[in-house]
Design a protein around this motif. Structure first.
Motif, mmCIF file in Angstrom:
data_model
loop_
_atom_site.group_PDB
_atom_site.id
_atom_site.type_symbol
_atom_site.label_atom_id
_atom_site.label_comp_id
_atom_site.label_asym_id
_atom_site.label_seq_id
_atom_site.Cartn_x
_atom_site.Cartn_y
_atom_site.Cartn_z
ATOM 1 N N ALA A 1 -1.045 9.005 -13.004
ATOM 2 C CA ALA A 1 -1.580 8.644 -11.686
ATOM 3 C C ALA A 1 -0.765 7.517 -11.063
ATOM 4 O O ALA A 1 -0.453 6.523 -11.718
ATOM 5 C CB ALA A 1 -3.035 8.224 -11.806
ATOM 6 N N THR A 2 -0.411 7.683 -9.801
ATOM 7 C CA THR A 2 0.332 6.646 -9.073
ATOM 8 C C THR A 2 -0.448 6.107 -7.873
ATOM 9 O O THR A 2 -0.077 5.087 -7.299
ATOM 10 C CB THR A 2 1.679 7.201 -8.581
ATOM 11 O OG1 THR A 2 1.443 8.374 -7.789
ATOM 12 C CG2 THR A 2 2.582 7.551 -9.759
ATOM 13 N N SER A 3 -1.505 6.806 -7.464
ATOM 14 C CA SER A 3 -2.393 6.310 -6.412
ATOM 15 C C SER A 3 -3.827 6.649 -6.824
ATOM 16 O O SER A 3 -4.050 7.482 -7.713
ATOM 17 C CB SER A 3 -2.056 6.940 -5.061
ATOM 18 O OG SER A 3 -2.201 8.342 -5.115
ATOM 19 N N PHE A 4 -4.792 5.995 -6.143
ATOM 20 C CA PHE A 4 -6.173 6.110 -6.621
ATOM 21 C C PHE A 4 -7.182 6.263 -5.497
ATOM 22 O O PHE A 4 -6.987 5.781 -4.383
ATOM 23 C CB PHE A 4 -6.547 4.874 -7.454
ATOM 24 C CG PHE A 4 -5.823 4.781 -8.758
ATOM 25 C CD1 PHE A 4 -6.342 5.350 -9.908
ATOM 26 C CD2 PHE A 4 -4.600 4.133 -8.835
ATOM 27 C CE1 PHE A 4 -5.670 5.280 -11.108
ATOM 28 C CE2 PHE A 4 -3.909 4.052 -10.037
ATOM 29 C CZ PHE A 4 -4.445 4.635 -11.179
ATOM 30 N N ILE A 5 -8.278 6.945 -5.840
ATOM 31 C CA ILE A 5 -9.477 7.009 -5.007
ATOM 32 C C ILE A 5 -10.618 6.443 -5.846
ATOM 33 O O ILE A 5 -10.861 6.907 -6.966
ATOM 34 C CB ILE A 5 -9.818 8.451 -4.597
ATOM 35 C CG1 ILE A 5 -8.712 9.047 -3.727
ATOM 36 C CG2 ILE A 5 -11.162 8.500 -3.867
ATOM 37 C CD1 ILE A 5 -8.861 10.549 -3.507
#
Length: 216
Positions: free
Chosen positions: A137-141
């Motif tokens: 994962a490189t971005s998150f919600i």
């Protein structure tokens, strides 16, 4: 009971339910819960609870009858997904609903859902973030929809997971104004993290969202 609800600990058989024309339908079971261990599955319909028909019954009514004191038994008549009727005598026990769930979505997006600000909620979010990073994962919600809140210190810790958010909240009294600092964490979310809220995000969820918005 309120503290247990914040920590997602309850006593019952470990199911999530919804209303159905034939009764009350099981839409999910919790790992380690009495229902799953007894063989009840999502899709099964509860026709009666202790001999009382559930046809036309609300979720709240059914829930109050299914839950009870630890160690006591409840009798359910179940219509299974293959249309056969079975009777179950299930002993109620304590179980914990997962506070945090995670999933790696397409595009290397880490999705983390938090449904309560439990005592260890921020720690669980931090662990989920690290686990998702290891998976790519490189971005998150961060999903706080339907999260009714909980412990204030958990909000302070969660806000501290975000860059450029040194403050958790401000208290204004007739005498003074004070800022309460967030609790900085060793591993921060990236700046492009998205936080989801809705009309049922309350209390500590609102505090978290407001602090992040105010501090841009």
């Amino acid at each position: 009971a309120y503290t247990n609800s914040i920590n997602n600990t309850t006593i019952g058989i470990g199911v999530t339910i919804e209303e159905h024309p034939k009764g009350i339908q099981v839409i999910g079971t919790f790992e380690g819960g009495a229902a799953a261990q007894a063989g009840i599955s999502p899709g099964d319909i509860i026709l009666s609870v202790d001999g009382i028909a559930t046809n036309g019954m609300s979720i709240q009514q059914a829930s109050s009858m299914i839950t009870g004191k630890e160690g006591t038994a409840v009798q359910l008549q179940i219509l299974t997904s293959n249309n056969s009727k079975q009777s179950f005598n299930i002993t109620r026990k304590k179980f914990t609903i997962p506070v945090v769930t995670k999933e790696l979505l397409a595009g290397s997006v880490g999705y983390i859902s938090m449904n309560s600000f439990s005592d260890d909620g921020a720690v669980l979010v931090q662990k989920a973030k690290v686990d998702l990073e290891k998976k790519g994962a490189t971005s998150f919600i961060l999903d706080l929809r339907n999260n009714g809140g909980g412990y204030v210190h958990t909000a302070e810790e969660l806000i501290g997971l975000f860059p450029n958010s040194p403050d958790a909240f401000k208290i204004i009294t007739t005498k003074e104004t004070t800022l309460t600092k967030s609790t900085k964490q060793p591993s921060l979310f990236p700046a492009n993290t998205k936080v989801l809220v809705n009309g049922y995000s309350a209390s500590a969820s609102e505090m978290t969202a407001a602090a992040l918005i105010d501090q841009k």
